[in-house]
Design an enzyme around this catalytic site. Structure first.
Site, PDB file in Angstrom:
ATOM      1  N   SER A  67       3.401  -7.404   3.753  1.00  0.00           N
ATOM      2  CA  SER A  67       2.027  -7.862   3.790  1.00  0.00           C
ATOM      3  C   SER A  67       1.556  -7.922   5.238  1.00  0.00           C
ATOM      4  O   SER A  67       1.620  -6.920   5.951  1.00  0.00           O
ATOM      5  CB  SER A  67       1.920  -9.205   3.073  1.00  0.00           C
ATOM      6  OG  SER A  67       0.642  -9.392   2.551  1.00  0.00           O
TER       7      SER A  67
ATOM      8  N   ASP B 227      -0.709  -3.272  -6.836  1.00  0.00           N
ATOM      9  CA  ASP B 227      -1.144  -4.201  -5.796  1.00  0.00           C
ATOM     10  C   ASP B 227      -2.513  -3.770  -5.276  1.00  0.00           C
ATOM     11  O   ASP B 227      -2.650  -2.662  -4.755  1.00  0.00           O
ATOM     12  CB  ASP B 227      -0.122  -4.193  -4.654  1.00  0.00           C
ATOM     13  CG  ASP B 227      -0.567  -5.007  -3.456  1.00  0.00           C
ATOM     14  OD1 ASP B 227      -1.480  -5.847  -3.595  1.00  0.00           O
ATOM     15  OD2 ASP B 227       0.023  -4.801  -2.369  1.00  0.00           O
TER      16      ASP B 227
ATOM     17  N   HIS C 260       2.821  -6.257  -5.112  1.00  0.00           N
ATOM     18  CA  HIS C 260       2.858  -6.642  -3.701  1.00  0.00           C
ATOM     19  C   HIS C 260       4.271  -6.991  -3.237  1.00  0.00           C
ATOM     20  O   HIS C 260       4.888  -7.936  -3.721  1.00  0.00           O
ATOM     21  CB  HIS C 260       1.933  -7.846  -3.503  1.00  0.00           C
ATOM     22  CG  HIS C 260       1.478  -8.056  -2.095  1.00  0.00           C
ATOM     23  ND1 HIS C 260       0.700  -7.157  -1.412  1.00  0.00           N
ATOM     24  CD2 HIS C 260       1.682  -9.090  -1.240  1.00  0.00           C
ATOM     25  CE1 HIS C 260       0.432  -7.614  -0.211  1.00  0.00           C
ATOM     26  NE2 HIS C 260       1.031  -8.783  -0.076  1.00  0.00           N
TER      27      HIS C 260
END
Length: 794
Positions: free
Chosen positions: A173, A424, A449
């Site tokens: 991320s 995601d 994710h």
């Protein structure tokens, strides 16, 4: 995979921005999904940290500023190391894996974090105190964080005698964004990067603002067409019911809210966040999108109609809750301490969003959501009111790049894996195509994710197992190639003495190409001694080259200069000896020591060698004067004759009233430059003349097909002085040669322009947003016009 792990965890969470009266959430950037999915199997277990030792590093507060209060101030930065496998590895090089991670605790055990999160808060402050202090908050940004990691990694490698160990940085991320940027900015520190679910293209309108929510919509539509339609129809129904303020109590009752609703937006914000989190983390074994849709489609509600169905989806998402929507932790963070785990990261990410991480994320033309477009001017106004500084929406693409990423990186970078799961929504701003043979996109249609970074389980589907295996094989290939390179590029012997420091303006071209490949296609770096730092080049080769130039010109001159140092010291030791030296050399002020004279003469000889122009040959001029002095003159008169030949007919010498300006140390610590750059860099010419002493600190061998060395055996630098030896293109003061001075006529065709330049690019205090007029010149007579593809030379 049995490898040592140096773990550096970086944190980031949810932020909100008020747009058109409704808050639109920037969805959480985090690989931790325990509280999102109610999935303890995929929560990171405390057992993962078994074997880790905790350390604290005295970290520099400001890596980009040279004020005493910032450069000399340090804070304790926490990091963890697991060296369980380190001693047992029987391979040529033992790799180090550095994890740049997320913000949440791992069952009570917190890893080291990005500065300002967790225990790594400067000046011993608590988080909110640091964030509210303008003079402390200014150091809270991604560039400082990357410099932190580089500093700690280099420290650990030195401490463990692991200078040749390759480093692989890993992040998910926001941590994935940092991992990819770290590889690009610090290729001499990290051999490669695994950037999982890294939305590096969600800046500066590279990705459409609606891209994230479009994927959310597709996820729900794929799970159930009727569920998708019900959600799309629910917004107008919520607005209809809430038209009468008294009817908010009906919504509160239907959705069993923990507190009475204050507006319809409060409910809608909760539902939007629930849907986007479900989509972002929509993976096995829970598949929360399907769980919500099963609740909505399976609801048997006649009394509350469509809103009853939506509530059934809420219940399916939040099993065993007693109330919903507006719990103290927003219903999705149960069992989390809101003061520390949520509150800190919420405020921290809000600041990062308002300073540099400007994600232009909005909802437009979406059949599942009401329209809430991103409004940049409103966003800037809100941030300016809150922090007193305006966001920099173009800074990320200026500093890290992003535009035309395939064109920029296919010949520049190397060894980055961009991994994504297409469920995601952030994958819409990720890299989904291979850019080169070693900048690769690895994705799965079913993934969500950061799934590839989660601990493996027995129930992992085959596609996830294969994704991880692919990533491991790629990284093994990097390490194997690096091991082969170590044998091909053996390191030089360590130098016996530290190098001299100097200002490096001529090296800027090569560094600019390295740090800003998205701005510059290539660089010509003439006489750039980029290896004169951190013991990469001995100090003595520079002056050995000076001595060689004089020896080749005249043996007798060389010997006279050698003997002169002892004679200067002898005279200086006599009574009134310094006065005698001052008179002999016509100094501008009385000498304070013999070193003052010797330093000046050293600079004269070095400058002459450095600028030993083939037309004027200042070394030959000095030697002719020394050798041609009357045989009756003593050695010091001969040396003064050489000084006259160098400096010309002046009224005084050695210590003029206006000293030469001091220069700023600048450097980039390259270790084993060939090993680092032959697989990473492209398009740099390092040009040198071997009579230039600084060529000893230059690149004199081709590093790759496009990082090449061009040199001549006779030429010197294109102009330099000395103090220690000044780096400058202009040599007229050394050569006394106005013919070869840069002529004003060269600039006749140039237009002079001024740019409003930011005073400090790495400081976010209001006063650092001060601008100054930076001058630049443009000659556009050969310009082909916009969109012509014509090159620009700087």
């Amino acid at each position: 995979m049995a490898h040592p792990w140096l773990s550096l965890i970086i944190s980031l969470v949810l932020s909100t921005a008020t747009i058109s009266g409704q808050k639109l959430h920037t969805p959480t950037l985090s690989l931790h999904r325990k509280h999102v999915l109610r999935d303890p199997e995929h929560a990171l277990s405390a057992s993962i940290t078994d074997g880790f030792e905790t350390f604290f590093f005295n970290q520099t507060l400001d890596h980009f500023n040279y004020r005493p209060e910032s450069n000399d101030t340090t804070f304790k930065q926490r990091y963890l190391i697991n060296s369980s496998f380190w001693a047992s590895l029987r391979i040529l090089v033992r790799p180090i894996f550095v994890y740049l991670g997320a913000e949440q605790p791992i069952d009570g055990i917190q890893y080291n974090r990005h500065r300002y999160y967790g225990e790594s808060i400067p000046l011993g402050m608590i988080f909110e105190e640091a964030l509210n202090d303008t003079n402390v908050r200014m150091y809270f940004n991604s560039a400082q964080a990357l410099a932190d990691y580089a500093t700690i990694i280099m420290h650990v490698k030195e401490e463990r005698n692991a200078s040749k160990s390759p480093v692989i940085v890993v992040g998910g991320s926001y941590g994935g964004m940092l991992a990819s940027w770290f590889r690009l900015k610090y290729p001499h520190v990290a051999l490669g990067a695994l950037a999982s679910s890294a939305p590096i293209l969600y800046f500066d309108d590279i990705t459409p603002q609606n891209a994230y929510y479009s994927v959310v919509t597709e996820d729900f539509k794929e799970a159930s067409e009727t569920c998708f339609q019900t959600i799309g129809d629910s917004w107008s129904e919520i607005d209809r019911v809430a038209q009468n303020p008294n009817d908010l109590s009906n919504l509160s009752m239907i959705f069993k809210t923990c507190r009475p609703l204050k507006s319809a937006n409060e409910l809608k914000e909760y539902l939007i966040l629930m849907y986007v989190k479900a989509a972002q983390y929509d993976g096995p074994p829970m598949y929360p999108v399907k769980g919500i849709c099963n609740g909505i489609d399976g609801a048997n509600t006649t009394e509350n109609g469509i809103l009853g169905k939506i509530f059934a989806g809420v219940v399916a998402r939040n099993v065993n809750s007693t109330c919903y929507v507006n719990s103290p932790t927003n219903g999705s963070q149960a069992n989390v301490n809101p003061t520390t785990d949520v509150y800190e990261t919420l405020l921290g990410w809000e600041w990062q969003r308002c300073s540099e991480m400007v994600f232009p994320m909005g909802i437009t033309d979406n059949p599942m959501f009401q329209t809430v477009p991103f409004n940049l001017s409103g966003f800037i106004d809100n941030c300016t009111r809150k922090y007193g500084v305006a966001p920099r929406p173009h800074w990320i693409t200026t500093y890290y790049g992003g535009h035309d990423i395939e064109l920029v990186l296919h010949r520049f970078g190397s060894n980055i894996i961009f991994s994504n799961g297409l469920r995601d929504p952030y994958s819409s701003a990720g890299v989904l195509k291979n850019i080169s043979d070693s900048i690769l996109a690895v994705y799965t249609k079913e993934g969500s994710h950061c799934m590839d970074l989660l601990p493996e389980t027995k129930t992992d589907p085959d596609w996830l197992v294969m994704q991880r295996k692919t990533e491991v094989e790629i990284i093994k290939g990097w390490i194997a190639e690096y091991s082969a390179d170590l044998l091909a590029f053996p390191p030089p012997l360590p130098p016996p003495s530290p190098p001299s420091s100097s200002s490096v303006f001529l090296a800027l071209a090569s560094w600019f190409r390295l740090k800003y490949p998205h701005v510059a296609l290539g660089a010509l770096a003439s006489s750039a001694p980029i290896l004169y730092f951190y013991d990469l080049t001995r100090r003595d080769p520079y002056f050995s080259a000076v001595a060689k130039d004089f020896l080749e010109t005249s043996f007798s001159c060389h010997q006279t200069i050698r003997r002169s140092w002892e004679e200067i010291d002898r005279v200086a030791s006599e009574p009134r000896g310094l006065t005698k030296l001052s008179k002999t050399f016509k100094t501008c002020r009385p000498l304070q020591s013999s070193s003052e004279l010797k330093d000046h003469l050293t600079g004269v000889y070095a400058g002459a060698a450095q600028y030993n122009d083939p037309f004027k040959r200042p070394v030959e001029a000095i030697c002719n004067a020394i050798d041609g002095a009357s045989p009756g003159n003593d050695i010091l008169w001969k040396i003064f004759a050489g000084l006259l030949a160098s400096d010309g007919n002046l009224t005084c010498y050695v210590n003029p009233p206006s000293p030469r300006p001091s220069q700023t140390d600048l450097g980039w610590p390259w270790q084993d430059i060939k090993l680092v750059l032959h697989m990473f860099m492209s398009n740099i010419i390092f040009s040198n003349g071997l009579q230039d002493p600084y060529s000893r600190g230059g690149v004199l061998k081709n590093i790759s097909d496009t990082v090449v060395a061009v040199y001549t055996a006779k030429a010197s630098i294109s102009g330099q002085k000395l103090d220690p030896p000044t780096l400058s293109l202009h040599s007229e003061d050394v050569l006394q040669d106005p013919e070869r001075a840069v002529s004003a006529s060269i600039t006749n065709d140039f237009d002079t322009l001024f740019f409003n330049q930011t005073l400090d690019h790495f400081d976010y205090r209001p006063e650092s947003y001060t601008i100054f007029q930076q001058r630049y010149l443009i000659d556009s007579k050969y310009w082909g016009g916009a969109n012509s593809g014509a090159p620009i030379f700087i």
